[in-house]
Design an enzyme around this catalytic site. Structure first.
Site, PDB file in Angstrom:
ATOM      1  N   SER A 133      -3.424  -2.454   4.472  1.00  0.00           N
ATOM      2  CA  SER A 133      -2.194  -1.729   4.172  1.00  0.00           C
ATOM      3  C   SER A 133      -1.892  -1.642   2.690  1.00  0.00           C
ATOM      4  O   SER A 133      -1.260  -0.686   2.248  1.00  0.00           O
ATOM      5  CB  SER A 133      -1.018  -2.373   4.904  1.00  0.00           C
ATOM      6  OG  SER A 133      -0.871  -3.715   4.513  1.00  0.00           O
TER       7      SER A 133
ATOM      8  N   ASP B  89      -5.867  -5.117  13.794  1.00  0.00           N
ATOM      9  CA  ASP B  89      -4.602  -4.402  13.596  1.00  0.00           C
ATOM     10  C   ASP B  89      -4.969  -3.116  12.846  1.00  0.00           C
ATOM     11  O   ASP B  89      -5.319  -3.164  11.668  1.00  0.00           O
ATOM     12  CB  ASP B  89      -3.666  -5.291  12.772  1.00  0.00           C
ATOM     13  CG  ASP B  89      -2.398  -4.582  12.332  1.00  0.00           C
ATOM     14  OD1 ASP B  89      -2.321  -3.338  12.445  1.00  0.00           O
ATOM     15  OD2 ASP B  89      -1.479  -5.271  11.850  1.00  0.00           O
TER      16      ASP B  89
ATOM     17  N   HIS C  29      -1.979  -8.612   7.077  1.00  0.00           N
ATOM     18  CA  HIS C  29      -0.550  -8.285   6.981  1.00  0.00           C
ATOM     19  C   HIS C  29       0.362  -9.489   7.257  1.00  0.00           C
ATOM     20  O   HIS C  29       0.048 -10.352   8.072  1.00  0.00           O
ATOM     21  CB  HIS C  29      -0.251  -7.187   8.005  1.00  0.00           C
ATOM     22  CG  HIS C  29       1.052  -6.493   7.807  1.00  0.00           C
ATOM     23  ND1 HIS C  29       2.170  -6.752   8.563  1.00  0.00           N
ATOM     24  CD2 HIS C  29       1.414  -5.526   6.937  1.00  0.00           C
ATOM     25  CE1 HIS C  29       3.155  -5.967   8.178  1.00  0.00           C
ATOM     26  NE2 HIS C  29       2.727  -5.204   7.192  1.00  0.00           N
TER      27      HIS C  29
ATOM     28  N   HIS D  33      -3.111   1.412   9.966  1.00  0.00           N
ATOM     29  CA  HIS D  33      -3.343   2.506   9.020  1.00  0.00           C
ATOM     30  C   HIS D  33      -4.593   3.322   9.314  1.00  0.00           C
ATOM     31  O   HIS D  33      -4.898   4.270   8.596  1.00  0.00           O
ATOM     32  CB  HIS D  33      -3.401   1.960   7.593  1.00  0.00           C
ATOM     33  CG  HIS D  33      -2.116   1.309   7.189  1.00  0.00           C
ATOM     34  ND1 HIS D  33      -1.049   2.016   6.700  1.00  0.00           N
ATOM     35  CD2 HIS D  33      -1.711   0.023   7.264  1.00  0.00           C
ATOM     36  CE1 HIS D  33      -0.053   1.190   6.468  1.00  0.00           C
ATOM     37  NE2 HIS D  33      -0.425  -0.025   6.806  1.00  0.00           N
TER      38      HIS D  33
ATOM     39  N   LYS E  69       3.274   4.882  11.484  1.00  0.00           N
ATOM     40  CA  LYS E  69       2.508   5.485  10.402  1.00  0.00           C
ATOM     41  C   LYS E  69       2.039   6.881  10.831  1.00  0.00           C
ATOM     42  O   LYS E  69       2.863   7.767  10.925  1.00  0.00           O
ATOM     43  CB  LYS E  69       1.378   4.545   9.991  1.00  0.00           C
ATOM     44  CG  LYS E  69       1.892   3.471   9.026  1.00  0.00           C
ATOM     45  CD  LYS E  69       2.070   2.125   9.611  1.00  0.00           C
ATOM     46  CE  LYS E  69       2.763   1.164   8.646  1.00  0.00           C
ATOM     47  NZ  LYS E  69       2.676  -0.221   9.107  1.00  0.00           N
TER      48      LYS E  69
ATOM     49  N   GLU F  34      -7.445  -6.407   9.659  1.00  0.00           N
ATOM     50  CA  GLU F  34      -6.920  -5.046   9.761  1.00  0.00           C
ATOM     51  C   GLU F  34      -8.097  -4.086   9.752  1.00  0.00           C
ATOM     52  O   GLU F  34      -9.182  -4.439   9.276  1.00  0.00           O
ATOM     53  CB  GLU F  34      -5.985  -4.749   8.575  1.00  0.00           C
ATOM     54  CG  GLU F  34      -4.718  -5.578   8.615  1.00  0.00           C
ATOM     55  CD  GLU F  34      -3.795  -5.332   7.425  1.00  0.00           C
ATOM     56  OE1 GLU F  34      -3.757  -4.208   6.890  1.00  0.00           O
ATOM     57  OE2 GLU F  34      -3.117  -6.289   7.026  1.00  0.00           O
TER      58      GLU F  34
ATOM     59  N   ASN G 177       4.209   6.579   4.915  1.00  0.00           N
ATOM     60  CA  ASN G 177       3.072   6.259   5.793  1.00  0.00           C
ATOM     61  C   ASN G 177       2.905   7.300   6.900  1.00  0.00           C
ATOM     62  O   ASN G 177       2.096   7.123   7.810  1.00  0.00           O
ATOM     63  CB  ASN G 177       3.271   4.893   6.443  1.00  0.00           C
ATOM     64  CG  ASN G 177       3.277   3.768   5.422  1.00  0.00           C
ATOM     65  OD1 ASN G 177       2.567   3.835   4.426  1.00  0.00           O
ATOM     66  ND2 ASN G 177       4.084   2.760   5.668  1.00  0.00           N
TER      67      ASN G 177
HETATM   68  C1  LIG Z   1       3.211  -1.497   9.098  1.00  0.00           C
HETATM   69  C2  LIG Z   1       2.311  -2.561   9.570  1.00  0.00           C
HETATM   70  C3  LIG Z   1       2.667  -3.410  10.611  1.00  0.00           C
HETATM   71  C4  LIG Z   1       4.039  -3.429  11.182  1.00  0.00           C
HETATM   72  O1  LIG Z   1       4.244  -2.355  12.007  1.00  0.00           O
HETATM   73  P1  LIG Z   1       5.744  -1.890  12.297  1.00  0.00           P
HETATM   74  O2  LIG Z   1       5.603  -1.037  13.483  1.00  0.00           O
HETATM   75  O3  LIG Z   1       6.205  -1.187  11.087  1.00  0.00           O
HETATM   76  O4  LIG Z   1       6.530  -3.133  12.570  1.00  0.00           O
HETATM   77  C5  LIG Z   1       1.728  -4.284  11.090  1.00  0.00           C
HETATM   78  N1  LIG Z   1       0.503  -4.363  10.550  1.00  0.00           N
HETATM   79  C6  LIG Z   1       0.145  -3.598   9.512  1.00  0.00           C
HETATM   80  C7  LIG Z   1      -1.210  -3.728   8.948  1.00  0.00           C
HETATM   81  C8  LIG Z   1       1.048  -2.679   8.980  1.00  0.00           C
HETATM   82  O5  LIG Z   1       0.722  -1.945   7.928  1.00  0.00           O
END
Ligand SMILES: *Cc1c(COP(=O)(O)O)cnc(C)c1O
Length: 379
Positions: free
Chosen positions: A175, A200, A129, A203, A232, A171, A47
């Site tokens: 993801s 969120d 997620h 990505h 990421k 999101e 990522n």
């Molecule tokens: C990776 C991810 C998370 C978690 O983030 P971390 O910092 O790895 O704990 C949360 N939401 C989404 C959409 C993700 O892809």
């Protein structure tokens, strides 16, 4: 039933479903390549979309801060690096405040835990997620899901009466599918119903939008709550919540995730300041990533597996059954390409997939090599 019996049963069921999750010992990883069990692979499961984990400035930043904060931010753990990073993030993204969290998982849990009280409702995209849905399903608030990326389905949910407050969750870039949410329509529906929106953008941040400001900037919206993560495209780890002053104050006063947890290491905050700088001036990296994505999609169009409507670095190939996804992943590994198989419950049943991720660190020949391996596996 005791714990031992319960564990044994769950483990047996997981083995039987080809669902066993294997952790591999990685001995080298420079984002473009990966060494596992002494063998080198081209790496298509990272990522680290811009390759910043390898960047000398980010590494140098890490060495400029202390390895541990020594306390939570409320005691003595809040240092100049933390403050500078928060200020820089807020001004970059057009918010009055940013609050740092140790991970995206923690940030999402914190938001849902603090906001979702009895009589409230959370309305989340069906594919949101695990860190969002897990938290939501354990809260006294009602959890509803709307059809993936479907603003009309969201509007329907919003029309149902609710005595409390409403938080809509999505999101920016999904993801496991790589597609983008229709944020303008989602934001409009949410505002119309008097709710708050949480995006969120794990990505999208760093990768899309002007200067890498992410999905919300790109689609011209400003949600009440924006979570960005640093594991990421930032190539490090951690997360931030972007919000207004009153919300930030509320979190600082009442969020147990902030109060009862050691602050992010100053070294990490310092590395993140350097990473932010590289993200902001990263147009060339984003351009390389885009070219790699286009090269992959053009070459993959003739494969028997369905390509997703994804413009992002995440290019999944849905193969269906767990066993098929695992076999394909192994076949690619034999051809020198590391691509993880993703299975339920991470994705819906019957949609096991290869989750291919592309980065700015890949060269054209890496993409061509992967395409050739995929065509061989298909034929
Ligand atoms: C990776 C991810 C998370 C978690 O983030 P971390 O910092 O790895 O704990 C949360 N939401 C989404 C959409 C993700 O892809």
């Amino acid at each position: 039933m005791n714990f031992s019996t319960r564990m044994a049963q769950a483990l047996d069921a997981r083995r039987a479903a080809d669902g066993w999750r294997l952790r591999r010992l990685v001995t080298r990883n420079d984002t473009r390549t990966l060494e596992v069990d002494g063998k080198m692979y081209r790496h298509f499961s990272s990522n680290d979309y811009l390759g910043l984990s390898q960047h000398p400035a980010v590494r140098a930043g890490w060495h400029q801060g202390a390895p541990g904060a020594g306390a939570s931010g409320h005691v003595t753990g809040y240092s100049r690096c933390h403050a500078e990073l928060e200020t820089a993030l807020a001004s970059w993204l057009g918010y009055s405040r940013a609050l740092l969290f140790i991970s995206g998982f923690a940030a999402n849990q914190a938001v849902v835990h603090l906001l979702a009280q009895k009589h409230d409702r959370l309305i989340a995209d069906r594919l949101a997620h695990a860190s969002l849905l897990d938290a939501a399903s354990h809260m006294p608030a009602t959890l509803r899901r709307f059809l993936h990326n479907d603003a009309a389905s969201l509007t329907q949910r919003l029309m149902m009466p609710c005595d409390g407050a409403t938080l809509v969750i999505t999101e920016g870039v999904f993801s496991m599918d790589g597609d983008s949410a229709p944020l303008a329509a989602i934001a409009a529906a949410t505002r119309h119903a008097g709710g708050w929106l949480m995006v969120d953008d794990a990505h999208g941040i760093g990768v899309t939008g002007e200067q890498g400001r992410g999905s919300c900037w790109q689609q011209g919206i400003k949600p009440e709550l924006l979570v960005i993560t640093f594991g990421k495209a930032f190539g490090v780890s951690g997360a931030a919540l972007l919000c207004d002053d009153a919300t930030a104050d509320y979190f600082l006063q009442f969020s147990r995730h902030l109060i009862y947890s050691t602050a992010m290491p100053p070294a990490q905050a310092s590395a993140l300041l350097a990473a932010l700088h590289e993200v902001q001036r990263g147009d060339a990296l984003r351009q390389r990533l885009r070219a790699n994505i286009q090269r992959f999609r053009a070459g993959a169009a003739a494969l028997p597996w369905k390509l997703m409507p994804s413009e992002s670095a995440i290019q999944p190939l849905i193969v269906g059954e767990n066993g098929t996804a695992l076999a394909l992943s192994q076949r690619l590994a034999q051809a020198g390409c590391w691509v993880s198989a993703i299975r339920p419950p991470t994705v819906p049943p019957g949609t096991a997939r290869l989750r291919i991720t592309l980065t700015a660190a890949h060269q054209a020949e890496d993409i061509d090599h992967l395409l050739e391996a995929l065509h061989d596996a298909a034929g």
